[in-house]
Design a protein around this motif. Structure first.
Motif, mmCIF file in Angstrom:
data_model
loop_
_atom_site.group_PDB
_atom_site.id
_atom_site.type_symbol
_atom_site.label_atom_id
_atom_site.label_comp_id
_atom_site.label_asym_id
_atom_site.label_seq_id
_atom_site.Cartn_x
_atom_site.Cartn_y
_atom_site.Cartn_z
ATOM 1 N N ARG B 154 0.839 -1.205 0.000
ATOM 2 C CA ARG B 154 0.000 0.000 0.000
ATOM 3 C C ARG B 154 0.870 1.248 0.000
ATOM 4 O O ARG B 154 0.620 2.194 -0.748
ATOM 5 C CB ARG B 154 -0.931 -0.010 1.211
ATOM 6 N N VAL B 155 1.905 1.244 0.852
ATOM 7 C CA VAL B 155 2.801 2.402 0.924
ATOM 8 C C VAL B 155 3.573 2.547 -0.394
ATOM 9 O O VAL B 155 3.637 3.637 -0.971
ATOM 10 C CB VAL B 155 3.783 2.257 2.115
ATOM 11 N N ASP B 158 1.515 3.760 -3.228
ATOM 12 C CA ASP B 158 1.124 5.155 -3.031
ATOM 13 C C ASP B 158 2.290 6.085 -3.356
ATOM 14 O O ASP B 158 2.089 7.205 -3.822
ATOM 15 C CB ASP B 158 0.650 5.383 -1.593
ATOM 16 N N ILE B 159 3.508 5.606 -3.100
ATOM 17 C CA ILE B 159 4.691 6.393 -3.468
ATOM 18 C C ILE B 159 4.706 6.562 -4.992
ATOM 19 O O ILE B 159 4.911 7.661 -5.501
ATOM 20 C CB ILE B 159 5.986 5.713 -2.965
ATOM 21 N N SER B 162 2.419 9.146 -6.125
ATOM 22 C CA SER B 162 2.774 10.542 -5.818
ATOM 23 C C SER B 162 3.652 11.167 -6.898
ATOM 24 O O SER B 162 3.942 12.357 -6.841
ATOM 25 C CB SER B 162 3.548 10.628 -4.504
ATOM 26 N N LYS B 171 0.070 4.191 -10.704
ATOM 27 C CA LYS B 171 -0.497 3.497 -9.545
ATOM 28 C C LYS B 171 -1.631 2.565 -9.991
ATOM 29 O O LYS B 171 -1.715 1.414 -9.558
ATOM 30 C CB LYS B 171 -0.999 4.526 -8.529
ATOM 31 N N GLY B 172 -2.487 3.069 -10.871
ATOM 32 C CA GLY B 172 -3.594 2.259 -11.389
ATOM 33 C C GLY B 172 -3.082 1.040 -12.134
ATOM 34 O O GLY B 172 -3.622 -0.066 -11.997
#
Lengths: 141, 359
Positions: B154-155, B158-159, B162, B171-172
């Protein structure tokens, strides 16, 4: 235009067009299709008596986790449990009465504001309603 | 028996022309000097990659890439399958040792300025291999579907999200949706067993080919001196094989005494466990993200750190082109100091992660 140049251009262009015709479906295939997610605005999070004072419970709000806190004073508060830093799930820390994210030590107060650590934004707060024995949590309009 | 062997070799040689390859290996020379110890880390990395392929193929026999069954299948491998604990532990430990060896190989190449002309592409392909193997580590970490790997994913994703401009799209693509789910596990499995092996194999072939064509680099301080040489085959290969044997013993010992744990099954709706951290080779970035304030001037701290790491990575990759002195075969102390600072930063931040968890 010279005949050779035209033929080079024609075959080069055809090759690139063929390549694009092969690549386009491949690229579209590996990108995930958009799926409509059911938007949940209100959820029954717990029952009265489930939570002792100064404890919390993580519950499912749509597809994301949320947290219901019964404060030391007995006030029921609800928040998104997704940290605004890098999306870890926050815990309720009874000793300090704050929401704490163990991933990068982000900390939020009971108004959702960042107290310390790297989260860039406050955590989302929800509305808590008690109907009979049920505790409902809903998103703010 | 010897005659059968000779006849067999002749038969194969007539068809595959192997003699030329043997002659090349026999006549190929490798410089030997006080720093040639560092040459062997590339061979060790290649050897460990081979172990990863072999053990990975074996794990595929029992692993199930679904969020309902992945964790259970790993438990099954560890507890029911004969020597399953060994195969999985070798795979997991070797992955970590391999990344460590790649770091040693990269920094030794950097400090010896072995990236200088004409070996710029060898350096760049090596840099990509480190990135690819870190991606192997990241994708493989999720496959057991335990709580540590779930939150690390998850982290990590998410990086990626960003990053400016491409973040949301990337990310997708990585997640296969908007959150870590079955789609993510399927994709990570696909990355880990299909896409990354294909990419890594291609880059390894180019990297090894470049090493063979260009030979080993001799340190700058020895360039005007007569350097002793040994034959690639059998002398260098024997020494290489000694390194492989030692590392194999190390892997065996750690697997027997510290079998890789399975962890607790991931629950997407549970609180993140205390003391969570990623694999050791990501911890220097993890701790940086912990320490950076929420905002630095007008930019979010997290985005600033990610941009800084990206810029640092690009600088590191382009070192052979930026280090003009080394390209002209002259000492370049500025780049040596840059390397020392980068190395110290990584080591200090990694040590801090494990020694000051409440930072």
């Amino acid at each position: 235009m010279e005949r050779r140049r035209f033929i080079n251009f024609f075959f080069g262009g055809s090759f690139l067009a063929t390549l694009a015709a092969f690549l386009y479906p491949v690229i579209r295939y590996v990108l995930p299709p958009k799926q409509a997610e059911a938007v949940q605005k209100k959820v029954a999070a717990a029952k009265m008596g489930d939570l002792a004072p100064n404890t919390a419970k993580i519950f499912k709000f749509g597809s994301v986790p949320a947290i219901l806190v019964n404060t030391q004073e007995g006030q029921l508060l609800a928040f998104s449990a997704v940290c605004t830093h890098l999306t870890c799930t926050v815990n309720y820390e009874a000793a300090t009465g704050t929401l704490f994210c163990p991933c990068h030590n982000g900390r939020f107060d009971m108004a959702g504001n960042v107290i310390s650590g790297p989260p860039p934004r406050p955590i989302e707060t929800y509305i808590v309603e008690v109907v009979g024995e049920d505790i409902f949590v809903s998103k703010k309009a | 028996m010897k005659k059968i062997g000779q006849n067999l070799f002749t038969y194969v040689d007539e068809r595959f022309k192997l003699q030329g390859l043997f002659d090349f290996a026999k006549h190929k020379k490798v410089p030997e000097h006080e720093d040639s110890f560092w040459y062997y880390f590339g061979g060790i990395a290649l050897f460990l990659s081979g172990i990863q392929v072999a053990t990975g193929i074996m794990l595929l026999l029992y692993y199930t890439p679904s969020i309902e069954a992945a964790h259970e299948s790993i438990q099954f491998i560890m507890s029911q399958v004969k020597f399953g604990w060994l195969i999985r532990s070798v795979h997991s430990w070797t992955a970590n040792i391999l990344i460590g060896i790649l770091f040693v190989h990269m920094f030794s190449t950097f400090f010896l300025k072995a990236y200088r002309k004409p070996r710029e592409l060898t350096w760049i392909t090596g840099f990509f291999l480190l990135i690819l193997f870190m991606a192997f580590g990241f994708s493989g970490y999720l496959l057991p579907w335990n709580e540590l790997s779930y939150f690390a994913t998850r982290v990590g994703t998410d990086i990626a999200g960003s990053l400016p401009f491409i973040g949301k799209w990337l990310k997708g693509f990585i997640l296969g949706g908007t959150s870590v789910s079955q789609a993510t596990l399927s994709r990570f499995f696909w990355f880990h067993v299909a896409l990354l092996p294909l990419a890594a194999f291609t880059v390894i072939v180019i990297h090894v080919l470049l090493v063979q064509i260009l030979g080993m680099s001799v340190p700058l301080r020895l360039k005007d001196k007569k350097v002793k040489e040994i034959s690639f085959f059998p002398d260098f290969i024997y020494k290489d094989a000694l390194g492989w044997t030692l590392i194999l013993v190390l892997v065996g010992v750690v697997c027997v005494f510290l079998p890789w744990e399975v962890g607790k099954k991931a629950d997407p709706f549970a609180a993140t466990p205390l003391g969570i951290k990623p694999e050791w080779y990501f911890t220097f970035m993890f701790t940086t993200l912990k320490l950076i304030p929420s905002h630095v001037l007008f930019i979010e701290g997290e985005q600033l750190a990610i941009l800084a790491f990206m810029a640092g990575g690009i600088f590191w990759m382009l070192a052979p082109f930026l280090d003009r002195k080394a390209a002209r075969e002259r000492p370049s102390p500025v780049f040596t100091w840059i390397g020392i600072i980068v190395l110290l930063y990584i080591v200090v931040m990694t040590v801090v992660t494990y020694t000051v968890p409440k930072l």
